[in-house]
Design a protein around this motif. Structure first.
Motif: not given
Length: 368
Positions: A179-197
């Protein structure tokens, strides 16, 4: 005159640049210096059971990671080793819909396209999510009005199925299962992700058309196996004689009066390995009864011995069984066969089945 021409050229180049950015990027995308990680909460309107939460269709949470050129949207479930994610390449304007389960890794490639779900931009005061100002849109999902929140703060266009501008921070959806659902942004952070991401190395990449052809061929192959299995049921079992890796000599004529369960497999077959714990439970269920459990492996004995140290298999095992697979017309793995007390094939199934224990247990009891 030269100054006027130079100014005109600069304005023309600027307009081209803006047009390039306006489709999927905004000029401020160049301000993204580090990878951005956003965690989204998925809230279903109805309460789900624990069984439903173990479904591959259940979204536990969604995590989006991006830089100025690439974005990955990863959906988390409660199933170990199962991964669903999208990768968006903003330079090539190509997306990959990826599914990874153990050694099975497939990515479906397609071009960027606008969302098909119509929306209306509301003339409402801007609201903030995670401190970012959001435009508010409205759409109708199966008769119910829902709001969508997007921001242009990041410089990328991330809109999924909605025909909006900006980067989604809150939206709604409908699952045909839950059925129905809601998606909400709850947290944000910053960094250096590996290229494999953002990598799809090791994935089989197909276009949508290639995937359709692949599925059609697989279904055709599956139907062929089903027809083969159907034709084998009711046939007299071929005669055989062999020794197990433990040295036991077995002849088909000596097995008359018992139900015989055969499993055809090989050590590097993923679905074969997946069903072994189930087959071990099946054998234990019929301990002390007139049932013989025999596993016919394609591998040599030394490979089997190495395999069994990691994954125990309690059937009596026969090595180098290619000649036996030909006798039973086995063409795919795993294959499970049940022969009744009179030596007639009564069950013949090809491929992994999640309910293999229940179906085989029923058949064994039927012919005991």
């Amino acid at each position: 005159m030269k100054k006027i021409l130079l100014k005109s050229c600069l304005l023309f180049l600027l307009s081209i640049t803006c047009n390039v950015f306006s489709q999927w990027k905004y000029p401020n995308a160049e301000n993204i210096k580090r990878d951005v990680i956003i965690t989204y909460e998925v809230a279903y309107e109805k309460v789900l059971t624990e069984k439903q939460k173990k479904s591959p269709n259940y979204k536990k949470k969604i995590v989006v990671v991006f830089n100025k050129n690439k974005l990955i949207e990863k959906r988390f479930t409660n199933i170990l080793n199962l991964e669903y994610f999208y990768i968006f390449d903003y330079n090539k304007e190509v997306s990959y819909n990826c599914r990874s389960y153990k050694n099975d890794k497939v990515a479906i490639k397609s071009k960027f396209r606008k969302g098909s779900t119509k929306v209306v931009l509301l003339d409402e005061p801007i609201e903030n999510i995670l401190g970012f100002p959001c435009q508010i849109y409205e759409t109708t999902l199966k008769g119910e009005i829902k709001k969508i929140y997007t921001t242009k703060s990041f410089g990328l266009k991330y809109t999924k199925q909605f025909n909006t501008e900006g980067f989604l921070l809150k939206y709604s959806g409908i699952s045909k299962y839950f059925g129905r659902y809601t998606v909400t942004a709850k947290n944000i952070s910053y960094g250096k992700a590996p290229k494999s991401t953002y990598s799809i190395e090791g994935f089989t990449v197909r276009t949508k058309e290639e995937q359709k052809q692949y599925i059609a061929k697989r279904e055709e192959k599956g139907n062929k196996y089903k027809e083969l299995a159907k034709n084998k049921v009711g046939e007299k079992s071929p005669n055989f004689s062999f020794r197990t890796i433990d040295g036991r000599k077995i002849k088909s004529k000596d097995l008359l009066g018992k139900v015989v369960v055969l499993n055809f497999w090989f050590t590097t077959c993923p679905p074969c390995k997946k069903e072994i714990p189930d087959l071990n439970r099946l054998k234990k269920e019929f301990e002390g009864k007139d049932v013989e459990f025999l596993a016919i492996a394609l591998d040599e004995e030394y490979k089997i011995a190495s395999f069994l140290k990691k994954i125990p298999f309690t059937y009596e095992i026969v090595d180098s069984g290619s000649w036996l697979k030909s006798k039973f017309d086995v063409t795919a793995y795993p294959s499970n066969i049940i022969i009744d007390k009179k030596g007639v094939i009564q069950f013949y199934k090809v491929g992994y089945k999640s309910d293999i224990v229940k179906s085989m247990s029923y058949q064994i009891n039927k012919y005991l």
